[in-house]
Every structure is written in C-alpha cells, then in structure tokens.
Design a protein around this motif. Structure first.
Motif, mmCIF file in Angstrom:
data_model
loop_
_atom_site.group_PDB
_atom_site.id
_atom_site.type_symbol
_atom_site.label_atom_id
_atom_site.label_comp_id
_atom_site.label_asym_id
_atom_site.label_seq_id
_atom_site.Cartn_x
_atom_site.Cartn_y
_atom_site.Cartn_z
ATOM 1 N N TRP A 176 0.836 -1.193 0.000
ATOM 2 C CA TRP A 176 0.000 0.000 0.000
ATOM 3 C C TRP A 176 0.874 1.248 0.000
ATOM 4 C CZ3 TRP A 176 -5.222 -0.668 -0.252
ATOM 5 C CH2 TRP A 176 -5.739 -1.906 0.149
ATOM 6 N N VAL A 177 0.400 2.287 -0.656
ATOM 7 C CA VAL A 177 1.026 3.603 -0.574
ATOM 8 C C VAL A 177 -0.037 4.559 -0.055
ATOM 9 C CG1 VAL A 177 2.147 5.479 -1.816
ATOM 10 C CG2 VAL A 177 2.620 3.101 -2.447
ATOM 11 N N LEU A 178 0.257 5.213 1.056
ATOM 12 C CA LEU A 178 -0.697 6.093 1.720
ATOM 13 C C LEU A 178 -0.350 7.547 1.444
ATOM 14 C CD1 LEU A 178 -0.716 4.401 5.260
ATOM 15 C CD2 LEU A 178 -2.152 3.834 3.277
ATOM 16 N N VAL A 179 -1.360 8.326 1.096
ATOM 17 C CA VAL A 179 -1.218 9.778 1.049
ATOM 18 C C VAL A 179 -1.850 10.315 2.324
ATOM 19 C CG1 VAL A 179 -1.820 11.907 -0.151
ATOM 20 C CG2 VAL A 179 -1.209 9.865 -1.465
ATOM 21 N N VAL A 255 -4.262 11.238 -9.495
ATOM 22 C CA VAL A 255 -2.800 11.172 -9.660
ATOM 23 C C VAL A 255 -2.294 9.764 -9.367
ATOM 24 C CG1 VAL A 255 -0.593 11.977 -8.727
ATOM 25 C CG2 VAL A 255 -2.416 13.619 -9.196
ATOM 26 N N GLY A 256 -2.792 9.159 -8.284
ATOM 27 C CA GLY A 256 -2.345 7.818 -7.941
ATOM 28 C C GLY A 256 -2.675 6.800 -9.010
ATOM 29 N N GLU A 257 -3.898 6.872 -9.514
ATOM 30 C CA GLU A 257 -4.313 5.877 -10.501
ATOM 31 C C GLU A 257 -3.659 6.112 -11.857
ATOM 32 O OE1 GLU A 257 -8.563 5.993 -10.160
ATOM 33 O OE2 GLU A 257 -8.532 4.980 -8.204
ATOM 34 N N GLN A 258 -3.214 7.349 -12.118
ATOM 35 C CA GLN A 258 -2.473 7.628 -13.350
ATOM 36 C C GLN A 258 -1.019 7.164 -13.259
ATOM 37 O OE1 GLN A 258 -2.982 11.856 -13.770
ATOM 38 N NE2 GLN A 258 -4.862 11.663 -14.987
ATOM 39 N N ASN A 259 -0.564 6.852 -12.052
ATOM 40 C CA ASN A 259 0.838 6.480 -11.856
ATOM 41 C C ASN A 259 1.012 5.057 -11.351
ATOM 42 O OD1 ASN A 259 2.842 8.920 -12.249
ATOM 43 N ND2 ASN A 259 0.943 9.772 -11.422
ATOM 44 N N GLY A 260 0.110 4.190 -11.781
ATOM 45 C CA GLY A 260 0.327 2.766 -11.588
ATOM 46 C C GLY A 260 -0.418 2.093 -10.455
ATOM 47 N N GLY A 282 6.057 -1.728 -7.950
ATOM 48 C CA GLY A 282 4.979 -0.799 -8.264
ATOM 49 C C GLY A 282 4.734 0.186 -7.140
ATOM 50 N N ALA A 283 4.842 -0.289 -5.904
ATOM 51 C CA ALA A 283 4.642 0.591 -4.749
ATOM 52 C C ALA A 283 5.740 1.644 -4.670
ATOM 53 C CB ALA A 283 4.604 -0.234 -3.467
ATOM 54 N N LEU A 284 6.988 1.240 -4.958
ATOM 55 C CA LEU A 284 8.100 2.194 -4.924
ATOM 56 C C LEU A 284 7.935 3.264 -6.004
ATOM 57 C CD1 LEU A 284 11.017 -0.329 -4.334
ATOM 58 C CD2 LEU A 284 10.297 1.470 -2.752
ATOM 59 N N GLU A 285 7.543 2.857 -7.201
ATOM 60 C CA GLU A 285 7.333 3.828 -8.284
ATOM 61 C C GLU A 285 6.199 4.787 -7.939
ATOM 62 O OE1 GLU A 285 6.718 1.621 -11.853
ATOM 63 O OE2 GLU A 285 8.716 0.712 -11.831
ATOM 64 N N LEU A 290 3.993 10.129 -6.309
ATOM 65 C CA LEU A 290 3.139 10.911 -5.421
ATOM 66 C C LEU A 290 3.962 11.908 -4.603
ATOM 67 C CD1 LEU A 290 0.740 8.051 -4.290
ATOM 68 C CD2 LEU A 290 0.055 10.112 -5.533
ATOM 69 N N SER A 291 5.173 11.511 -4.228
ATOM 70 C CA SER A 291 6.053 12.439 -3.521
ATOM 71 C C SER A 291 6.439 13.610 -4.426
ATOM 72 C CB SER A 291 7.313 11.720 -3.034
ATOM 73 O OG SER A 291 7.001 10.734 -2.073
ATOM 74 N N ALA A 292 6.680 13.310 -5.703
ATOM 75 C CA ALA A 292 7.031 14.363 -6.652
ATOM 76 C C ALA A 292 5.877 15.341 -6.849
ATOM 77 C CB ALA A 292 7.419 13.740 -7.994
ATOM 78 N N ALA A 293 4.643 14.841 -6.620
ATOM 79 C CA ALA A 293 3.464 15.707 -6.711
ATOM 80 C C ALA A 293 3.220 16.458 -5.399
ATOM 81 C CB ALA A 293 2.241 14.885 -7.092
ATOM 82 N N ARG A 294 4.205 16.421 -4.519
ATOM 83 C CA ARG A 294 4.215 17.170 -3.254
ATOM 84 C C ARG A 294 3.168 16.671 -2.248
ATOM 85 N NH1 ARG A 294 7.561 21.435 -3.586
ATOM 86 N NH2 ARG A 294 8.178 22.193 -5.639
#
Length: 312
Positions: A176-179, A255-260, A282-285, A290-294
């Motif tokens: 999982w990747v959490l925002v 943004v998340g769904e556009q990035n994998g 995939g989680a690392l990418e 998402l980090s690059a999107a601040r």
C-alpha cells in the motif's frame, strides 16, 4: 495482580488500519449506523510508553504530525483506556503515558484507537494485572469500534459498530502507498454527510441495508492474496461524503491511478487515501510519483500483527 519484577517502562506498538471494504447501514434511531467492514492492519504504528505514576497523564510527540491540538485530559482515549483497566482490575495507582504518533490524526486510520489498544496492553503489562486477551478485548470494545481491531491486528471482518470481530484469512502481503492528510476530518460529520447524500440521491441509489454484510469477492481476494482481485472489490460507502467534504481528494485519487496504482480508496472516514500496488516495485514507483506531486506519502504493507509489547 503480580508486580514482582515488573519493568519500569513498558513499550507497546499498535498498528493503524485500512478499511479495504466498508458498507454502512441505515441510520438508526440513536443516530448510529451498523457497518460491515474488512479491516487490514498496516505497518504504520503508534508507539506507547507506559511508566508508573500516582495519577494518569499523557504526553505526545509527533515528528511530522502536529499533536498540539490533542486532548491530554480525561477525555483522551488512551487515558480512558488506562482508567478503565484500573477500575476493572482494582488497581489504585496511575500511569504516565508517552505516545509517539505516526498514524495521522483524524485521518481514517484509527490512530486514536491504536493508542487506546496499546495503552490497555501496556498498563496490563506494567501493572501485572494479567487480564488476558479476551478481557482486554472486552474492555477495548467499550472504548470504541476500532479499538478491538487495533488490539487484534491482522485482517478481520467487523460488524455491528465494527467492534464485533471475526478473523479473515489473508494470504501473503499487500503493498500500500498512503497519502497522509495535512488536516483531519470529523468522523461524525462524514457520517452525517453520508445521510444527507443518501437523502439527496434517494431516487437513484438502493436503500441502505439495516444489517450490511461484506461482499464475498472481498473475502475471496484476501484469501487468494491477489492484489488485482482486491483492487476490483475495494469499496467504501464513506468515500462519496468524504470527497464531498474534501473535494481535493479527487485529484489525489486521479494522480495515484495515473501512476500505476491498481486502485485507490479513502480509508475509513478519510481523508487518508490508500493506494493498492501490484507489487513492491509498483509501490516504490507510485511512492516516488506521489512524492514528486508534493504529497506526504508513506509506503506500508499489510497485514501486520496487532498491539504487541516491544522489548527495547
């Protein structure tokens, strides 16, 4: 009660959670709703340190989390947990709690509930009350719907108010990747917005069930350990009202769904968003994008164990 050789400080770690499925029943006469949810404990933890004291107190430390607005009086859930245990066990002293917060405040991940679960286990260990897991679970259920799950961890189905737990088989690990949100939201307000949402769209949606159930495909996906299957069955009745109250969440999901990401979901009442990835790469990418999107991003895995004593 046996305090011989009891440690001077007990450290307990308890996990935050994601609701991978959350169906909310119709509002009842008392204003509450029954739910059916599939919880997964994830590797974002609250750390609670309990030390002997003559009274009850709590202090917070938060790193990136602003804890200045948290209550530290008797209304704090961790203090309530410690007092409840003391009353049940007939313990006449108190405890000093220090809580290191990592789970977002009012973020839909059960951080306060994790604090309470950890406080119960920490005080039981510190005081030598030895109530056992079943009794601690009973006390946890008196404190709030998510507290028993924070104590149990793993993957579980919650019904009633979410506190009636049954373990769910879950194979392998999910990535999982959490925002994490900058600001929390009020869970009662999200539920009120759900009721308003249902009234506004009464002609377009099916009436809410009195006693909701977890969909079978969710259980099948968890048993199979298949993230693609789980992505297809992620569902949260509170997502629409959370998006209505916090419209900016929609762009985060995009943004998340556009990035994998296989799928994204608002966790519980939000505003934390959990993205499911196919695998670690995939989680690392996704984390990088998402980090690059601040966005403030944390990568976690699940399921993990519930509240546990940590040997420092």
């Amino acid at each position: 009660m046996n305090d011989r050789g009891a440690p001077k400080t007990v450290h307990v770690r308890a996990p935050g959670k994601i609701n991978v499925f959350l169906k909310v029943g119709a509002v009842m006469s008392d204003g509450y709703h029954d739910v059916a949810t599939a919880y997964q404990a994830v590797s974002l933890y609250e750390d609670v340190f309990a030390s002997p004291a003559s009274d009850f107190s709590v202090v917070f430390e938060g790193g990136h989390i602003d804890t200045s607005g948290l209550e530290t009086d008797g209304s704090n859930l961790a203090i309530r947990a410690a007092r409840l245990l003391a009353r049940r066990a007939g313990y006449r002293e108190g405890v000093s709690l220090r809580i290191s917060k990592n789970v977002p405040i009012a973020g839909g991940m059960g951080g306060g509930s994790a604090d309470a679960a950890a406080a119960l286990l920490a005080c039981d260990t510190l005081w030598g009350t030895d109530l056992g897991r079943d009794e601690l679970h009973t006390l946890a259920a008196e404190l709030g719907a998510d507290v028993p799950f924070a104590l149990a961890g793993g993957t579980a189905i919650g019904t009633g108010r979410g506190d009636q737990l049954s373990p769910a088989l879950a194979k392998g690990q999910f990535q999982w990747v959490l925002v994490l949100p900058e600001h929390g939201v009020s869970t009662p307000e999200v539920y009120r917005e759900l009721d308003r949402h249902r009234e506004r769209h009464a002609q377009d949606i099916f009436p809410a069930q009195g006693q909701p159930t977890v969909d079978a495909d969710v259980l099948q996906a968890l048993r199979a350990g298949d993230p693609h299957m789980l992505a297809e069955s992620l569902s949260n009745d509170l997502q629409a009202p959370a998006l209505h109250l916090s419209p900016g969440l929609a762009s985060v999901l995009e943004v998340g769904e556009q990035n994998g990401a296989l799928a994204g979901i608002v966790s519980g009442s939000g505003p934390t968003i959990a993205f499911l990835a196919a695998d670690l790469d995939g989680a690392l990418e996704l984390q990088i994008a998402l980090s690059a999107a601040r966005h403030h991003v944390v990568r976690v895995t699940g399921p993990v164990a519930g509240a546990r004593v940590v040997a420092d």
